[in-house]
Design a protein around this motif. Structure first.
Motif, PDB file in Angstrom:
ATOM      1  N   ILE A  56      64.001  33.711  19.691  1.00 23.77           N
ATOM      2  CA  ILE A  56      64.573  34.864  20.688  1.00 23.77           C
ATOM      3  C   ILE A  56      64.277  34.283  22.180  1.00 23.77           C
ATOM      4  O   ILE A  56      64.547  35.154  22.924  1.00 23.77           O
ATOM      5  CB  ILE A  56      63.299  36.242  20.769  1.00 23.77           C
ATOM      6  CG1 ILE A  56      62.043  35.431  20.517  1.00 23.77           C
ATOM      7  CG2 ILE A  56      63.470  37.076  19.336  1.00 23.77           C
ATOM      8  CD1 ILE A  56      61.292  35.485  21.809  1.00 23.77           C
ATOM      9  N   ALA A  57      64.133  33.181  22.057  1.00 21.27           N
ATOM     10  CA  ALA A  57      64.294  32.304  23.391  1.00 21.27           C
ATOM     11  C   ALA A  57      65.309  32.658  24.306  1.00 21.27           C
ATOM     12  O   ALA A  57      65.192  32.953  25.287  1.00 21.27           O
ATOM     13  CB  ALA A  57      64.113  30.729  23.149  1.00 21.27           C
ATOM     14  N   ALA A  58      66.640  32.591  23.576  1.00 22.96           N
ATOM     15  CA  ALA A  58      67.891  32.913  24.603  1.00 22.96           C
ATOM     16  C   ALA A  58      67.771  34.482  25.259  1.00 22.96           C
ATOM     17  O   ALA A  58      68.645  34.488  26.048  1.00 22.96           O
ATOM     18  CB  ALA A  58      69.100  32.751  23.534  1.00 22.96           C
ATOM     19  N   GLU A  59      67.036  35.277  24.738  1.00 28.46           N
ATOM     20  CA  GLU A  59      67.125  36.725  25.018  1.00 28.46           C
ATOM     21  C   GLU A  59      65.607  37.007  25.881  1.00 28.46           C
ATOM     22  O   GLU A  59      65.527  38.041  26.195  1.00 28.46           O
ATOM     23  CB  GLU A  59      66.897  37.346  23.766  1.00 28.46           C
ATOM     24  CG  GLU A  59      68.100  37.170  22.639  1.00 28.46           C
ATOM     25  CD  GLU A  59      67.761  38.122  21.504  1.00 28.46           C
ATOM     26  OE1 GLU A  59      67.897  39.288  21.522  1.00 28.46           O
ATOM     27  OE2 GLU A  59      67.620  37.441  20.471  1.00 28.46           O
ATOM     28  N   THR A  60      65.189  35.909  26.308  1.00 33.32           N
ATOM     29  CA  THR A  60      64.136  36.106  27.257  1.00 33.32           C
ATOM     30  C   THR A  60      64.286  35.415  28.651  1.00 33.32           C
ATOM     31  O   THR A  60      65.366  34.703  28.741  1.00 33.32           O
ATOM     32  CB  THR A  60      62.811  35.424  26.957  1.00 33.32           C
ATOM     33  OG1 THR A  60      62.803  34.041  26.774  1.00 33.32           O
ATOM     34  CG2 THR A  60      62.616  35.899  25.416  1.00 33.32           C
ATOM     35  N   GLN A  61      63.566  35.693  29.745  1.00 34.47           N
ATOM     36  CA  GLN A  61      63.625  35.006  30.864  1.00 34.47           C
ATOM     37  C   GLN A  61      63.117  33.606  31.099  1.00 34.47           C
ATOM     38  O   GLN A  61      62.611  33.081  32.187  1.00 34.47           O
ATOM     39  CB  GLN A  61      63.094  36.040  32.050  1.00 34.47           C
ATOM     40  CG  GLN A  61      63.899  37.336  32.020  1.00 34.47           C
ATOM     41  CD  GLN A  61      63.367  38.226  33.067  1.00 34.47           C
ATOM     42  OE1 GLN A  61      62.900  37.784  34.149  1.00 34.47           O
ATOM     43  NE2 GLN A  61      63.233  39.564  32.740  1.00 34.47           N
ATOM     44  N   ILE A  62      62.135  33.039  29.972  1.00 34.49           N
ATOM     45  CA  ILE A  62      61.498  32.026  30.059  1.00 34.49           C
ATOM     46  C   ILE A  62      62.272  30.857  30.347  1.00 34.49           C
ATOM     47  O   ILE A  62      63.437  30.801  30.113  1.00 34.49           O
ATOM     48  CB  ILE A  62      60.860  31.704  28.626  1.00 34.49           C
ATOM     49  CG1 ILE A  62      60.029  32.842  28.393  1.00 34.49           C
ATOM     50  CG2 ILE A  62      60.079  30.386  28.523  1.00 34.49           C
ATOM     51  CD1 ILE A  62      58.878  32.971  29.127  1.00 34.49           C
ATOM     52  N   LYS A  63      61.765  30.099  31.357  1.00 36.97           N
ATOM     53  CA  LYS A  63      62.571  28.946  31.929  1.00 36.97           C
ATOM     54  C   LYS A  63      61.959  27.696  31.741  1.00 36.97           C
ATOM     55  O   LYS A  63      62.427  26.523  31.584  1.00 36.97           O
ATOM     56  CB  LYS A  63      62.876  28.953  33.552  1.00 36.97           C
ATOM     57  CG  LYS A  63      63.743  30.336  33.919  1.00 36.97           C
ATOM     58  CD  LYS A  63      63.644  30.442  35.462  1.00 36.97           C
ATOM     59  CE  LYS A  63      64.408  31.646  35.900  1.00 36.97           C
ATOM     60  NZ  LYS A  63      64.418  31.703  37.332  1.00 36.97           N
ATOM     61  N   THR A  64      60.640  27.924  31.461  1.00 37.13           N
ATOM     62  CA  THR A  64      59.708  26.537  31.021  1.00 37.13           C
ATOM     63  C   THR A  64      58.885  26.946  29.915  1.00 37.13           C
ATOM     64  O   THR A  64      58.207  28.066  30.157  1.00 37.13           O
ATOM     65  CB  THR A  64      58.855  26.178  32.256  1.00 37.13           C
ATOM     66  OG1 THR A  64      59.770  25.917  33.505  1.00 37.13           O
ATOM     67  CG2 THR A  64      57.979  24.817  32.055  1.00 37.13           C
TER      68      THR A  64
END
Length: 559
Positions: free
Chosen positions: A141-149
């Motif tokens: 689900i990484a691509a669907e979050t705002q996580i940058k780091t």
């Protein structure tokens, strides 16, 4: 004019301060941490698999990590998610986030992809500190979050070669996952490369947000409880007023050890076993996996803890281990129970084995968490969760928010400086739980006696209505748990054409010979007819939350 409360007499009786010396508005948890790091520098702060992290080492490591976070040039009050089990890295990164002026977001490392996606997006987290074992879930689900780091770490990262040689199971070769986000870093590399000299101390006050603590989501989606530096700081002082009379604390630290099985990502463990332990100079012995009972018992024997925070199921599980009964409890001082009602059967067995009366407390994520406690000096386990902590009002109200008299059941409502600022980006939900005079509606049903002691009856939503009569699952559980052949029990209401609802119990046997007929007979002898279970199901285990709280809603979903 100061209002009087019935618990004021209890304060005088047990020498509890009614007022506390509060931090100044321009102060924050930074002052608390810095003072502790100076005062207790040589004392052990955290221990994991016999590896010790001193207060001085925690100071240095958290400064390194804080300087790394600042070098990411994140906006002020950026949310940083901590998705770790009970490893030494947890207090390091938690202190670092607070020291760098950002907002910590505690995340359960056992979350499914759906749960993780929801919480990260709801919080708007931009940085994720994650244990290796959870990366496979995140990458879906990484691509669907705002996580940058993403900062990845393993259980072994702060353990020495000697420790890993003794516990080889902690060295796991993980396959390299490919997570398509802007920046991926390794915790060990950060510790090797970051320079604490580049750290810049932020200007923070009691009003700044320190933590987003997500509720359990027992009714709909979980909500982010906004806890400011002031909420947490003051609740630590309230904890000290409540618990320090039970402890023998040293000005140099390290004289009291806490055995921590509760996960740090739970609000009570975060506040009590990280923040309060650091404030009071205690040493926390970490348990990575509380299900490894043999290791828990081995650790208890090695470190002889003075303090053990837990929930009813943890106390019950330990007390029913034959080896537990052989341990030395001569130095044991404080068993703190919260999160769910402690059953009398559990408390009686615990006192018989340890000589210690369980101190039952009450609180929620929304109350920082501690709201009530039982003072030292109680001669028996009462089943009540105690009196309000200093600076806190607890009242019983009806559906319209009107205060009810002592002895009458209603909803528990709480007001105090530790109560949350609200739910993150959920104005309507916040308004639903806060009354016009700033009382937080807990959703718990309780009764307060004329001395100010609160007794919890049950969760409002768990109440069973049988032919118009209110039946509380806890009462049924209390009775059936007393039967010698019962290990664990949970009660729920199920639909019934005649009565609307009827009680059903799920039982984990202590002895295989236990029959339905025995349970029915025992229940009929101890409960009014409409409270007696109409159905009994024997199970191998009961569904539990991350802290061991029995999940009645999961049982209801199976019916």
């Amino acid at each position: 004019m100061k209002m009087s409360h019935p618990w004021d007499n209890e304060y005088q009786k047990y020498n509890i301060p009614a007022q506390l010396q509060l931090p100044a508005p321009h102060e924050s948890l930074l002052e608390l941490l810095e003072q502790s790091f100076r005062q207790y520098s040589q004392a052990p702060a955290f221990i994991s698999y016999e590896q010790t992290l001193t207060y001085q080492q925690l100071d240095e490591l958290s400064l390194r990590f804080a300087s790394y976070l600042q070098q990411l040039h994140l906006p002020k009050q950026t949310r940083i998610a901590i998705m770790l089990p009970n490893v030494l890295q947890y207090p390091v990164v938690a202190c670092a986030i607070l020291r760098s002026g950002y907002i910590a977001v505690n995340v359960n490392p056992n979350y499914t992809a759906r749960e993780l996606k929801y919480q990260l997006n709801d919080a708007g987290a931009e940085v994720l500190i994650i244990i290796e074992e959870a990366i496979a879930t995140f990458q879906t689900i990484a691509a669907e979050t705002q996580i940058k780091t993403m900062i990845r770490t393993s259980v072994s990262d702060l353990l020495s070669a000697d420790t890993l040689f003794k516990y080889p199971q902690l060295q796991q070769n993980k396959a390299e996952e490919h997570v398509f986000i802007e920046n991926v870093a390794h915790f060990k590399s950060i510790m090797d490369e970051a320079h604490p000299d580049s750290y810049k101390r932020p200007e923070l006050g009691l009003h700044n947000i320190a933590l987003l603590q997500y509720t359990g989501g027992t009714t709909g989606l979980s909500k982010g409880t906004i806890l400011a530096h002031g909420n947490l700081f003051i609740n630590i002082l309230q904890m000290d007023a409540a618990f320090s009379p039970n402890l023998v604390l040293s000005a140099q630290g390290g004289s009291s050890r806490i055995l921590c099985l509760l996960p740090f990502y739970h609000i009570f463990a975060f506040s009590f076993s990280i923040l309060y332990s650091l404030y009071s100079g205690q040493t926390v012995v970490l348990i990575l996996n509380p299900r490894e009972i043999d290791y828990v018992l081995e650790t208890w024997k090695r470190y002889s803890p003075q303090v053990f925070p837990g929930v009813n199921t943890l106390f019950n599980t330990l007390a029913n281990q034959p080896e537990f009964q052989t341990l030395d409890f001569s130095g044991f001082r404080l068993a703190v129970s919260g999160g769910m009602p402690t059953l009398h059967a559990t408390a009686d067995l615990w006192r018989k084995l340890t000589g210690n009366i369980i101190c039952e407390v009450y609180g929620l994520s929304e109350t920082g968490p501690l709201a009530t406690f039982n003072p030292k000096g109680q001669r028996s386990f009462s089943g009540k969760v105690g009196i309000p902590v200093p600076l806190t009002d607890v009242v019983i109200i009806d559906e319209q928010g009107r205060e009810l008299p002592y002895g009458q059941a209603g909803e528990v409502a709480i007001r105090g400086p530790q109560v949350m600022q609200g739910y993150w980006q959920k104005t309507e939900e916040t308004a639903q739980v806060m009354t016009a005079n700033q009382l937080f509606r807990s959703g718990d049903i309780g009764i307060m006696d004329e001395r100010g002691y609160l007794e919890l009856i049950d969760r409002k939503k768990d109440m069973i209505v049988v032919s118009g009569f209110n039946v509380y699952p806890r009462e049924i559980e209390e009775v059936i748990a007393q039967y010698a052949k019962v290990l664990e029990v949970a009660a729920i209401g199920i639909k019934d054409e005649k009565s609307g609802e009827v009680p059903k119990v799920f039982i984990v046997r202590k002895e295989d010979s236990l029959t339905e007929e025995e349970v029915f007979t025992y229940a009929k002898a101890n409960l009014t007819a409409y409270k007696c279970p109409k159905y009994i199901e024997f199970v191998s285990e009961l569904p539990k939350s991350n802290i061991g709280k029995i999940l009645r809603r999961h049982l209801k979903e199976t019916q």
